[in-house]
Write an enzyme that holds these catalytic residues in place. Structure first.
Site: not given
Ligand code: FAD
Ligand code: UDP
Length: 408
Positions: A184, A188, A262, A293, A316, A364, A366
């Site tokens: 995911r 770059r 999770r 995070r 988190e 999962y 989005d």
């Protein structure tokens, strides 16, 4: 609430359920009752104003809308406009801050020197080759997260930015995790530091909850909050169409076992500063830092004039979900997949129930994927129920025949 009077009962007021409800009401003119056991609409995308800071927060973690789907993007324009927000994430590791996902700026910072794209590629390729020669012989074999990550970013960046974070997020050795998880995250060799590369991206101008309010505001739609489907399931006419977006294992009373999830805990803090960290999300890669995070929601809407010099942050923490916790990320081990197959086989005995969404499909998803899947489910499974010639909502035999024809 007279559940038996509705043509369709939707379990769950998240994106999957809300899109189906809206389509059923607007396109078919049928009545829908949407139930959610939570006290609000919106599912995990729910947003609300924090009463102490006036900042709009996402109760279940930062949600950024992004998609490559023209269909989903156009569809959502009926319910909201989007800002031109572009998500950027930074990672703190070993006392320094790096751009994430890994890009040329990250590579240069990690190695402490300026590199051209080709030089960076060569450095990473050499580290990947060294790992290829020594790695991939472990018990878990090729295709685990660690091998995939080192093949794409090399050992140095893996140790610095990925290993500790992944261990905290999954509490599982990265060599035991599926390579898909890391897939995911792009890598770059340019200075492009945008988190997402999709064609469309933005934040809903007046928040996520407003989208759901507009979707569900319809004379044919009733919304019942604080209602658990399993407390009312016996009142449902077996001939009604049910769209179930709750956990699939719960629907079947966990007869084949509990699927692994999770969950995350958010620790909320309000600070008397206008800006706590300078970005919406900062990751913490070091294994010794207990949280993964920090979210600071005011950065999601830089266009807004926030009246107070106060800000709300969420730290988190990630852990395995217990039986009463909110399921967030499917763990998806081999035994989970086998269990899911058994549950799928059991759905055949419930021809009037359509399973969907993140929990119902144990995937999962989005937001754009949940919306896209709901639009397809409406078109291919829900609408055919009602448009078949002579078929009435209460015509159970015709419904079953239609369903078996569809699934054949
Ligand atoms: P949900 O939103 O989970 O809705 C399901 C609803 O069903 C819930 O409200 C639940 O209360 C209800 N329900 C369950 N069981 C019952 C029952 N028995 N009776 C009544 N009601 C029930 N996506 C993005 O596109 N961008 C992001 O940045 C992003 N960030 C995320 C961050 C986190 C931490 C998480 C966990 C997810 C994120 N997502 C993101 C994914 C996004 O949340 C999902 O795509 C979306 O929530 C899927 O919608 P859904 O309707 O399938 O499920
Ligand atoms: N990841 C990481 N370091 C980071 C961010 C992500 O190692 O700073 C890894 C981690 O294994 C995570 C995966 O990349 O599970 C996918 O990250 P993503 O941002 O998609 O996670 P999400 O936003 O879904 O929590």
């Amino acid at each position: 609430m007279q559940l038996e009077n509705f043509d369709v009962v939707v379990v769950g007021a998240g994106f999957f359920g809300a899109v189906i409800a809206e389509q059923v009401a607007n396109k078919l003119g049928r009545s829908v009752c949407v139930l959610d056991r939570r006290l609000h609409i919106g599912g995990n995308a729910y947003s609300e104003l924090d009463s102490d800071s006036g900042v709009e927060v996402h109760r279940y973690g930062t949600h950024i809308f992004h998609t490559n789907s023209e269909t989903v993007w156009r569809y959502l324009q009926r319910f909201t406009h989007f800002t031109d927000y572009r998500h950027r994430v930074f990672t703190v590791a070993n006392g320094r801050v790096y751009a994430m996902p890994i890009n040329l700026a990250t590579v240069c910072a990690a190695f402490g020197r300026i590199m051209s794209p080709d030089e960076a590629r060569a450095v990473i390729a050499a580290e990947a080759a060294a790992h290829g020669a020594s790695g991939r012989h472990g018990a878990s074999g090729i295709g685990n997260l660690e091998d995939k990550a080192i093949a794409s970013v090399g050992r140095t960046l893996y140790d610095l930015l990925i290993r500790g974070y992944t261990q905290k997020q999954w509490q599982t050795d990265p060599r035991e995790l599926s390579a898909d998880i890391i897939g995911r995250l792009p890598v770059r060799f340019t200075f492009d530091d945008r988190y997402f590369a999709d064609r469309y991206e933005g934040m809903p101008v007046d928040g996520y909850t407003a989208i759901f309010r507009r979707m569900l505001e319809h004379p044919k739609i009733a919304v019942e909050l604080g209602v658990d489907y399993f407390d009312v399931a016996d009142r449902i006419n077996p001939h009604q169409l049910v769209i179930y977006t709750g956990p699939i294992d719960r629907f079947f009373g966990y007869t084949c076992g509990h699927l692994g999830w999770r969950t995350v805990d958010f620790a909320r803090e309000v600070h008397d500063v206008a800006d706590f960290q300078g970005a919406a999300v900062i990751n913490y890669a070091d294994a010794e830092v207990p949280f993964t995070r920090i979210h600071e929601f005011r950065h999601l809407h830089p266009e807004r004039a926030h009246a107070q010099a106060r800000t709300t942050i969420y730290r988190e923490y990630s852990r395995f979900a217990g039986r009463t916790d909110e399921p967030y990320y499917p763990i998806n081990t081999g035994s989970d997949r086998a269990m899911l197959a058994s549950y799928h086989a059991m759905t055949a005995a419930h021809p009037n129930v359509i399973f969907g969404g993140r929990l119902g499909s144990y995937k999962y998803l989005d937001m754009h994927q949940a919306i896209g899947a709901a639009l397809k489910t409406f078109e291919h499974e829900v609408a055919p129920f009602f448009v078949r010639e002579g078929m009435q909502p209460s015509d159970a035999a015709a419904r079953r025949a239609a369903l078996s024809a569809l699934s054949a």
